[in-house]
Motif scaffolding. Sequence first.
Motif, PDB file in Angstrom:
ATOM      1  N   LEU A  18     -14.847 -74.338 -47.334  1.00 28.41           N
ATOM      2  CA  LEU A  18     -16.055 -74.280 -46.899  1.00 28.41           C
ATOM      3  C   LEU A  18     -16.646 -75.646 -47.831  1.00 28.41           C
ATOM      4  CD1 LEU A  18     -18.988 -72.851 -46.584  1.00 28.41           C
ATOM      5  CD2 LEU A  18     -18.798 -72.309 -48.983  1.00 28.41           C
ATOM      6  N   TYR A  39     -18.765 -64.258 -49.452  1.00 26.92           N
ATOM      7  CA  TYR A  39     -17.799 -64.076 -48.530  1.00 26.92           C
ATOM      8  C   TYR A  39     -16.795 -62.731 -48.607  1.00 26.92           C
ATOM      9  CZ  TYR A  39     -18.585 -68.520 -45.823  1.00 26.92           C
ATOM     10  OH  TYR A  39     -19.211 -69.676 -45.152  1.00 26.92           O
ATOM     11  N   TRP A 233     -19.841 -71.278 -40.831  1.00 22.48           N
ATOM     12  CA  TRP A 233     -19.694 -72.473 -41.892  1.00 22.48           C
ATOM     13  C   TRP A 233     -18.279 -73.011 -42.299  1.00 22.48           C
ATOM     14  CZ3 TRP A 233     -23.478 -75.657 -42.175  1.00 22.48           C
ATOM     15  CH2 TRP A 233     -24.765 -75.317 -41.944  1.00 22.48           C
ATOM     16  N   LEU A 234     -17.310 -71.809 -42.149  1.00 18.21           N
ATOM     17  CA  LEU A 234     -15.983 -72.170 -42.535  1.00 18.21           C
ATOM     18  C   LEU A 234     -15.090 -73.330 -41.857  1.00 18.21           C
ATOM     19  CD1 LEU A 234     -14.440 -68.833 -43.753  1.00 18.21           C
ATOM     20  CD2 LEU A 234     -15.267 -70.718 -45.250  1.00 18.21           C
TER      21      LEU A 234
END
Length: 311
Positions: A18, A39, A233-234
């Motif tokens: 991230l 998360y 987003w990872l």
Amino acid sequence: MTASQRPRVPRRALDGVLLLDKPLGLSSNDALIRAKRLYLAKKAGHTGTLDPLATGLLPLCFGEATKFSQDLLEADKTYEATMRLGIRTTTGDAEGEAIDTREVTCDEAAIHAVLPAFIGEITQVPPMYSALKRDGKPLYEYARAGQTVEREGRQVTILKLEILACALPDVTFRVTCSKGTYVRTLAEDIGEALGCGAHLVALRRTGVGALTLENSVTLDALSDAAESERDAWLQPVDALLSTFPLVQLNEDATRRFLHGQRLKLSELTITGDAVNAPRVRVYAAQGRLLGVAKQGEGVLAPERLVVTTAG
């Protein structure tokens, strides 16, 4: 229902990177804890701290990516910083108390003139307000007790240094530097070279190795997003390894590599930048990341293996 009776939320086995845009006033560890909680990740770590005063790029590693966080600790960093000329502080930044005030008589041309002396390999004396340890105790603990201890100068490398804006007494600059560089100390030393002293009033990290703020996300945005949006987003684990040359193995070599066996280079097809590279990232034929390896003495030796991959 008491807190001890509440059902525990299951943690996720999550692998990836991230690119967090850390906010002002939050420690790197606190930022990590918040992201890990959002998360529901089982395992997470960061790749080098940013002071609470600093904002910007803080790569966070989840799961298998934590195996490669050390590579980013060693990577060059890029910052945009603002120093205020004419005032020195106890900490070298805006969090400290003023200890010396001098008139600013230099102009922008004089500032540009002193910068070349700070490019290349230079010696820095670590600040007292730092986490470096002396006799098992961080330097900042001595500083808070009003004590100053002897510190040896350390060699660091300033790769790039340029002025972005000059509105005296404030000067904004961009610096790309090696690990272990204190931008606070760089600002102080430039101030001394100009004869007026200086301290840092803003610091933003914009790059770590090949990673930049371009694909970063804030904690607020993550908090507002749905789980599927957060996962988007990872970055994949190999986002940390993009500067490593690539080697691809056939099925038999993949099996032996994953068992930790050293492979003879004469039996492999290695091309391009990977031919003479001391360290490479290794993939299976179908494109799955297997890990990183060292090359030398005629063999490809597994260094760190990936158990699972995300993305």
